[in-house]
Design a protein around this motif. Structure first.
Motif, PDB file in Angstrom:
ATOM      1  N   ARG A  27     101.145 119.480  11.409  1.00  0.00           N
ATOM      2  CA  ARG A  27     100.375 118.288  11.087  1.00  0.00           C
ATOM      3  C   ARG A  27     101.247 117.052  11.170  1.00  0.00           C
ATOM      4  O   ARG A  27     100.857 116.041  11.718  1.00  0.00           O
ATOM      5  N   SER A  28     102.470 117.191  10.605  1.00  0.00           N
ATOM      6  CA  SER A  28     103.302 115.977  10.595  1.00  0.00           C
ATOM      7  C   SER A  28     103.699 115.620  12.017  1.00  0.00           C
ATOM      8  O   SER A  28     103.739 114.471  12.393  1.00  0.00           O
ATOM      9  N   ARG A  29     103.947 116.648  12.805  1.00  0.00           N
ATOM     10  CA  ARG A  29     104.323 116.380  14.187  1.00  0.00           C
ATOM     11  C   ARG A  29     103.151 115.711  14.912  1.00  0.00           C
ATOM     12  O   ARG A  29     103.324 114.792  15.683  1.00  0.00           O
ATOM     13  N   ARG A  30     101.960 116.216  14.602  1.00  0.00           N
ATOM     14  CA  ARG A  30     100.777 115.673  15.238  1.00  0.00           C
ATOM     15  C   ARG A  30     100.660 114.185  14.935  1.00  0.00           C
ATOM     16  O   ARG A  30     100.391 113.371  15.799  1.00  0.00           O
ATOM     17  N   ASP A  31     100.897 113.847  13.678  1.00  0.00           N
ATOM     18  CA  ASP A  31     100.747 112.447  13.299  1.00  0.00           C
ATOM     19  C   ASP A  31     101.743 111.586  14.036  1.00  0.00           C
ATOM     20  O   ASP A  31     101.436 110.493  14.493  1.00  0.00           O
ATOM     21  N   GLN A  32     102.971 112.114  14.170  1.00  0.00           N
ATOM     22  CA  GLN A  32     103.985 111.305  14.819  1.00  0.00           C
ATOM     23  C   GLN A  32     103.656 111.084  16.283  1.00  0.00           C
ATOM     24  O   GLN A  32     103.883 110.028  16.831  1.00  0.00           O
ATOM     25  N   GLY A  33     103.136 112.101  16.909  1.00  0.00           N
ATOM     26  CA  GLY A  33     102.937 112.003  18.341  1.00  0.00           C
ATOM     27  C   GLY A  33     101.550 111.567  18.720  1.00  0.00           C
ATOM     28  O   GLY A  33     101.195 111.599  19.884  1.00  0.00           O
ATOM     29  N   SER A  34     100.769 111.145  17.729  1.00  0.00           N
ATOM     30  CA  SER A  34      99.351 110.978  18.001  1.00  0.00           C
ATOM     31  C   SER A  34      99.056 109.885  19.010  1.00  0.00           C
ATOM     32  O   SER A  34      97.969 109.828  19.547  1.00  0.00           O
ATOM     33  N   ALA A  35     100.020 109.017  19.262  1.00  0.00           N
ATOM     34  CA  ALA A  35      99.750 107.924  20.179  1.00  0.00           C
ATOM     35  C   ALA A  35      99.744 108.408  21.625  1.00  0.00           C
ATOM     36  O   ALA A  35      99.195 107.766  22.493  1.00  0.00           O
ATOM     37  N   THR A  36     100.366 109.509  21.885  1.00  0.00           N
ATOM     38  CA  THR A  36     100.478 109.958  23.268  1.00  0.00           C
ATOM     39  C   THR A  36      99.524 111.094  23.550  1.00  0.00           C
ATOM     40  O   THR A  36      99.071 111.784  22.652  1.00  0.00           O
ATOM     41  N   MET A  56     100.347 113.752  25.041  1.00  0.00           N
ATOM     42  CA  MET A  56     101.034 114.986  24.707  1.00  0.00           C
ATOM     43  C   MET A  56     100.821 115.309  23.236  1.00  0.00           C
ATOM     44  O   MET A  56     100.576 116.451  22.866  1.00  0.00           O
ATOM     45  N   GLY A  57     100.884 114.254  22.460  1.00  0.00           N
ATOM     46  CA  GLY A  57     100.682 114.451  21.038  1.00  0.00           C
ATOM     47  C   GLY A  57      99.283 114.993  20.781  1.00  0.00           C
ATOM     48  O   GLY A  57      99.083 115.879  19.968  1.00  0.00           O
ATOM     49  N   TRP A  58      98.350 114.455  21.550  1.00  0.00           N
ATOM     50  CA  TRP A  58      96.968 114.893  21.338  1.00  0.00           C
ATOM     51  C   TRP A  58      96.818 116.361  21.708  1.00  0.00           C
ATOM     52  O   TRP A  58      96.234 117.144  20.980  1.00  0.00           O
ATOM     53  N   LEU A  59      97.407 116.707  22.840  1.00  0.00           N
ATOM     54  CA  LEU A  59      97.350 118.096  23.280  1.00  0.00           C
ATOM     55  C   LEU A  59      98.021 118.995  22.262  1.00  0.00           C
ATOM     56  O   LEU A  59      97.509 120.056  21.900  1.00  0.00           O
ATOM     57  N   ASP A  60      99.176 118.528  21.826  1.00  0.00           N
ATOM     58  CA  ASP A  60      99.908 119.281  20.831  1.00  0.00           C
ATOM     59  C   ASP A  60      99.033 119.486  19.616  1.00  0.00           C
ATOM     60  O   ASP A  60      98.926 120.566  19.063  1.00  0.00           O
ATOM     61  N   GLY A  61      98.340 118.399  19.244  1.00  0.00           N
ATOM     62  CA  GLY A  61      97.442 118.480  18.104  1.00  0.00           C
ATOM     63  C   GLY A  61      96.337 119.484  18.360  1.00  0.00           C
ATOM     64  O   GLY A  61      95.971 120.265  17.492  1.00  0.00           O
ATOM     65  N   PHE A  62      95.857 119.487  19.591  1.00  0.00           N
ATOM     66  CA  PHE A  62      94.779 120.415  19.938  1.00  0.00           C
ATOM     67  C   PHE A  62      95.239 121.848  19.744  1.00  0.00           C
ATOM     68  O   PHE A  62      94.541 122.667  19.167  1.00  0.00           O
ATOM     69  N   GLU A 108     112.432 118.643  20.169  1.00  0.00           N
ATOM     70  CA  GLU A 108     111.447 118.565  21.253  1.00  0.00           C
ATOM     71  C   GLU A 108     110.802 117.193  21.290  1.00  0.00           C
ATOM     72  O   GLU A 108     110.662 116.578  22.343  1.00  0.00           O
ATOM     73  N   PHE A 109     110.418 116.770  20.092  1.00  0.00           N
ATOM     74  CA  PHE A 109     109.715 115.505  19.998  1.00  0.00           C
ATOM     75  C   PHE A 109     110.609 114.351  20.470  1.00  0.00           C
ATOM     76  O   PHE A 109     110.229 113.538  21.299  1.00  0.00           O
ATOM     77  N   VAL A 110     111.830 114.345  19.930  1.00  0.00           N
ATOM     78  CA  VAL A 110     112.766 113.275  20.289  1.00  0.00           C
ATOM     79  C   VAL A 110     113.031 113.305  21.794  1.00  0.00           C
ATOM     80  O   VAL A 110     113.034 112.277  22.470  1.00  0.00           O
ATOM     81  N   ASP A 111     113.216 114.525  22.273  1.00  0.00           N
ATOM     82  CA  ASP A 111     113.478 114.702  23.692  1.00  0.00           C
ATOM     83  C   ASP A 111     112.335 114.126  24.523  1.00  0.00           C
ATOM     84  O   ASP A 111     112.543 113.409  25.495  1.00  0.00           O
ATOM     85  N   ALA A 112     111.120 114.457  24.069  1.00  0.00           N
ATOM     86  CA  ALA A 112     109.937 113.991  24.793  1.00  0.00           C
ATOM     87  C   ALA A 112     109.870 112.476  24.782  1.00  0.00           C
ATOM     88  O   ALA A 112     109.615 111.835  25.809  1.00  0.00           O
ATOM     89  N   VAL A 113     110.130 111.911  23.597  1.00  0.00           N
ATOM     90  CA  VAL A 113     110.091 110.449  23.475  1.00  0.00           C
ATOM     91  C   VAL A 113     111.134 109.845  24.409  1.00  0.00           C
ATOM     92  O   VAL A 113     110.872 108.868  25.122  1.00  0.00           O
ATOM     93  N   HIS A 114     112.299 110.473  24.433  1.00  0.00           N
ATOM     94  CA  HIS A 114     113.364 109.968  25.298  1.00  0.00           C
ATOM     95  C   HIS A 114     112.969 110.016  26.752  1.00  0.00           C
ATOM     96  O   HIS A 114     113.185 109.077  27.500  1.00  0.00           O
TER      97      HIS A 114
END
Lengths: 949, 114
Positions: free
Chosen positions: A109-118, A120-126, B100-106
């Motif tokens: 969940r926390s990762r989803r929130d962080q990446g939600s703008a992209t 990839m984040g959405w897919l990850d969330g999915f 992974e996340f940081v890497d992706a952002v980078h």
């Protein structure tokens, strides 16, 4: 580290901190467990922080001030601890499962929130949501299994039924540009079938005169005796014009196909194109089969090619074994003699305007306007009517697109009705399945309302919550879909391998069609999404406070949901009742049919059809063959008697003539009743064990000389001579001068179909002029009856003789039961599934209602309501719905079962016993579905139910 | 309102990660954890008792860390925390996904991997 303040000692400071912390926490309902630990540690932390910051906590005042600074809102802190204590409230699901699962989910969940703008984040969330959904589905296995099974059944049955219909009727024929093809039918105002084939000269005229057709072609079915590297067999052949394959745009798999040059009447040896299947079966797919000679009806013909595997002619469901040039018709007619009564013998069929036997189709020339084509056809017919008034009076020509005709325009209507009914049944099961799924999802969503609201109040966005539920529905739909397709594939395989007992080989190719699959998936997905999502959106709009209030107060907000679910149950029950009534009626029909007396004793009886004239026998040779065959068969061990009639009853070969009682022939012939009849020999009645109830059977000499005598059945005797003794009376037959004297009356039997109403029937002496005869052999004991023995006797006389329809008489008459058996099977299967689904649905709704009423029922139990009262209350709720559904279902049944009457016999479409049994079955299922939740209701612990949370 | 909630949730998730990472080195008591976070972040992150304690409480409730009262000679009685097995596993996973996340952002922003 600075020296702590002097006013208070270290332990005193700690003690003072503890006091403050305890007082604050107690105000905000500190978690009871480990209270001392919590207070102690917070106090220590505060002390640590004070020491580190060099704050002197030298008085109670300063201690309090310090604490206020460090913890400005105790309420929040207490709430945080409370949430940690009851993680349930923060989770979407009721029970959150293992700690590991929770840890992983939090991470997701926390990762989803962080990446939600992209994206990839959405897919990850999915995927996170998908994992979460899988877990939550696993935690409620009953719900998951029921939902997936429901969907699978709906999708599977739907796809299977669609595949059958598609395989028979709807799949475009494997020809080039089928939409450019039209069929041509002859039509007369009083034509029996409405749409008739054309004569060969008419076909030639159409091909020559109508410019709007780029190619015109025709074909005609015939049975031929084929001998190719094996014992001769009767097979289905199509005689085709030389333009047939080119008009269809079909190309040879091997060799070449029949061409216009092959149509020359003078062509020396006929040529043959094998079907792909025949090529595989007879020659193992060996290309060297091309050029080989085979015997068709005893005459040499050369194999010139093989048709592609997908091509099976233009008659859906019927697959010819081979194709012959159309000129072959003359060779059939040129056989030394034909059956008595056939007056057209000797006339060249290809020149006879009056003999209509060629099914004609044409490819449209798209450059010619349709109107021009139509007026050319009209002009041609006008001139034909003028030139041949005798054969072409009132005759017209109609064109229909190839795709508009399934078998024959006249027959298509009943096929359409059958398909419509099948689709109706499937649709009903789909309705039950979808409404079931809907109520399951709604109950689930309702039980999550509280969790959803809590989650929203804790900061989850509505989108998150909705997406979560959406993903779950999608997973359910996909799982159900995949399982359903597996089911459909299985049922298709079973159906394809099922051999339909029929006189011509029926070929139905079943395969899952992409459109079918897509359609059913779409329906299931739409159901899952709509009913899974609507409550989710609804829940996501509510606020925690409302939900909590609603939970303990009146259930106003969920009233619409309960009403809706109740409506679903009513729909399910009514549709299921309808299905069960259909199933019950068909089943009773089948049972009836099995006890129906066909009027003959099929046990130990073998039948076959022989037509030696097809293989060059002349009349005298044919008669000699049958005489010898009779002797040979009679001398076989175990054979009691042998009969060689013109045809067997219930074998789909029917002969009918206009007849009337002697003395009433002044009635115009058009008003004489149509009487089915057959020609029989002296041993016919004893061989088939048809009782003679008055008079006698034929005598040997009567059949040899074809005397003017007849044996009639009881129905004919009653209709023609009511109240009189029929023996000695005269029976007149249209077109024959002298009447036939009735010498015997045979017991009634079944002649066209097992389910028919009693019908009139007459037998006449067969004589020796018949080319095609049935061979019936009665064995002493049924287990002796062997088709091999009969075939052996025939081939001992002539090894090249083709035998058609060699089978036990049991098998020969069984196709007449096919429609009702198929009906019983289909309705039975669907009815049982429907019942199962409806019972599950009812159970689900009631169980949900009980869970919603836990509080109320608890109060009642606490107030002293006894078990029986509670049981009755809950069961009444359910049975009210069942009763409403049953009334609607009964109404629907009474309105629609008339559609079934075509396949029902011995059973009225409103058969009270069937309706009674169906109602009883439904009621028992309903009672069980009501009883389980009701029993649960009686076990509600009032203390637990009343506890306020 | 929802935005605030989001920030809080994010910070909470982040804090869990940091606390677990610190406890991976050795067992520590509550105040020490807060202090280390503040020091190592150069003051960018700081915890007060009001936010620190519920955090520890929650992690312990979830079985990621375990606390034990220890009274060392010359020191006050303090509650020391260490990672449980589950905590270790969770930390591993957290680290991985963070990388992974940081890497992706980078990769997307063009930072790093020049």
């Amino acid at each position: 580290m600075p020296e702590p303040g002097a006013g208070l000692g270290r332990e005193e400071k700690a003690e003072e901190l503890r006091r403050v912390v305890r007082a604050e926490l107690l105000r905000w309902r500190l978690p009871e467990r480990r209270a001392d630990d919590v207070i102690e540690e917070i106090a220590q932390l505060l002390l640590d922080a004070a020491e580190a910051d060099g704050v002197a906590l030298d008085s109670s005042e300063r201690v309090r001030a310090w604490v206020r600074g460090e913890v400005p809102r105790w309420r929040e802190l207490a709430a945080e601890l409370g949430r940690a204590e009851h993680p349930l409230r923060t989770e979407l699901l009721g029970d959150a499962g293992s700690r590991a699962a929770r840890a992983r989910r939090d991470r997701g969940r926390s990762r989803r929130d962080q990446g939600s703008a992209t994206m990839m984040g959405w897919l990850d969330g999915f995927f996170g949501d998908a994992r979460f959904a899988m877990r939550s589905l696993r935690k409620t296995p009953l719900f998951t299994v029921v939902a997936v099974t429901t969907l699978a059944l709906g999708i599977g049955l739907n796809s299977a039924a669609f595949s059958v219909l598609d395989g028979i009727f709807f799949r475009p024929l494997p020809v080039e540009s089928p939409d450019e093809l039209v069929r041509l039918y002859g039509k007369t105002p009083d034509g029996f079938f409405g749409h008739e084939p054309l004569s060969y000269p008419d076909y030639e005229d159409v091909a020559r005169e109508v410019e709007g057709f780029s190619t015109v072609a025709g074909y005609s079915m015939t049975m031929v005796a084929l001998e190719a590297e094996a014992t001769p067999e009767m097979v289905l052949a199509e005689m085709v014009t030389g333009t047939y394959f080119s008009a269809l745009g079909v190309r040879a798999r091997v060799g070449r196909l029949i061409e216009p040059a092959d149509e020359r009447r003078s062509s020396p040896a006929p040529v043959v194109v094998l079907s792909h299947r025949a090529w595989q079966r007879r020659y193992g797919g060996d290309p060297s089969a091309i050029g080989q000679e085979i015997l068709i009806n005893g005459q040499r013909a050369t194999i010139i090619g093989v048709a592609p595997a997908a091509f099976r002619g233009l008659s859906r469901g019927i697959e010819p074994e081979l194709w012959l040039g159309v000129t072959y018709a003359n060779r059939i007619d040129a056989a030394p003699s034909t059956n008595s009564g056939d007056s057209t013998a000797g006339v060249d069929r290809l020149d006879d305007r009056g003999r209509r036997w060629l099914w004609v189709f044409a490819r449209l020339d798209l450059s010619v306007p349709r109107a021009a084509t139509d007026s050319q056809i009209a002009a041609l017919m006008e001139s034909l009517r003028e030139r041949f008034p005798e054969s072409h009076e009132d005759r017209d020509l109609v064109t229909l697109p190839l795709s508009a005709v399934k078998l024959l325009p006249g027959i298509d209507e009943s096929l359409d009705l059958a398909s419509l009914m099948l689709m109706g049944v499937v649709g009903m099961v789909l309705i039950v399945a979808c409404s079931n799924l809907a109520s399951l999802l709604m109950a689930r969503a309702a039980s999550r309302r509280r969790d959803v609201a809590t989650r929203l109040s804790l900061g989850a966005t509505r989108l998150h919550v909705v997406r979560q539920l959406l993903v779950e529905s999608v997973i359910l739909a996909l799982a159900g879909g995949v399982l359903g397709l597996g089911l459909a594939a299985l049922s298709n395989r079973a159906l394809s391998s099922f051999e339909i007992p029929f006189t011509v080989p029926l070929e139905i190719s079943l395969s899952l069609d992409a459109r079918v699959v897509l359609f059913t998936f779409a329906v299931a997905l739409a159901t899952a999404l709509f009913f899974g999502l609507a409550p989710a959106v609804d829940a996501s709009r509510t606020r925690l406070a409302d939900v909590l209030r609603e939970e303990s107060g009146p259930r106003g907000g969920s009233a619409w949901r309960r009403r809706f679910q109740s409506a679903l149950v009513v729909v399910q029950v009514s549709v299921t009742l309808l299905l069960l009534v259909f199933a019950g009626l068909s089943l009773r029909s089948v049972l009836r049919a099995q006890h129906l007396d066909p009027g003959l004793d099929p046990d130990g009886l073998i039948g076959a059809i022989l037509d030696p004239s097809l293989q060059g026998y002349d009349s005298a040779e044919t008669a000699a063959l049958f005489r010898r065959l009779r002797e040979d068969l009679e001398s076989l061990p175990g054979v009691v008697s042998v009969s060689l009639p013109s045809q067997l009853p219930l074998s789909l070969y029917i002969n009918s003539d206009d007849m009337i009682a002697d003395g009433r022939q002044d009635l115009p012939e058009a008003e004489w009743p149509f009487v089915d009849n057959a020609a029989a020999d002296a041993t016919y009645f004893e061989t088939l064990r048809i009782p003679i109830v008055a008079g006698r059977a034929f005598r040997e000499e009567e059949t040899v000389d074809r005397r003017r005598v007849t044996v009639v059945n009881e129905t004919l005797a009653e209709r023609f001579w009511p109240g009189e003794d029929p023996i000695g009376k005269g029976l007149r037959r249209s077109g024959i001068e002298d009447p036939y004297e009735v010498v015997g009356v045979a017991a009634n039997g079944k002649y066209r179909a097992l389910g028919e109403q009693p019908r009139t029937f007459a037998w006449f002496p067969i004589g020796e002029g018949w080319n095609a005869r049935s061979v019936v052999v009665r064995f002493e004991r049924p287990e002796q009856a062997s088709t091999r023995v009969v075939a052996g006797a025939i081939h001992a006389i002539d090894p090249h003789l083709a035998i058609a329809n060699l089978a036990t008489v049991e098998e020969i008459i069984s196709p007449s039961l096919l429609p009702v058996r198929a009906g019983a099977l289909v309705f039975g299967v669907f009815g049982v599934f429907g019942l199962l689904l409806a019972a599950l649905g009812l159970y689900g709704v009631l169980a949900y209602m009980v869970s919603q009423r836990t509080h109320e029922l608890g109060v009642r139990v606490a107030m002293g309501a006894n078990r029986a009262t509670i049981l009755g209350m809950v069961a009444r709720d359910g049975l009210k719905l069942v009763a409403a559904g049953a009334v609607i279902g009964l109404g629907l049944s009474l309105l629609t079962t008339r559609l079934l009457s075509a396949i029902l016999f011995g059973v009225s479409p409103t058969d009270a016993a069937t309706f009674g049994v169906v109602l009883a079955v439904l009621a028992s299922a309903a009672l069980l579905a009501c009883y389980l939740p009701a029993r649960r209701a009686t076990r509600i612990d009032p203390i637990q139910a009343l506890r306020v949370d | 309102m929802p935005k605030q909630h989001n920030d809080r949730e994010r910070k909470k998730g982040m804090a869990d990660f940091l606390v677990l990472a610190l406890l991976d080195e050795e067992r520590r008591h509550g105040y020490e954890i807060a202090k280390l976070i503040e020091e190592r972040s150069g003051g960018a992150l700081s915890f007060r008792v009001a936010s620190l304690y519920p955090l520890l409480y929650r992690l312990e409730k979830r079985g990621l860390i375990r606390g034990r009262w220890v009274e060392e000679p010359g020191e006050r009685r303090r509650r020391f925390y260490s990672l449980t097995r589950l905590g270790k596993r969770t930390l591993e996973a957290e680290r991985e996904s963070w990388l992974e996340f940081v890497d992706a952002v980078h990769r997307i922003t063009g930072l790093g991997h020049a």
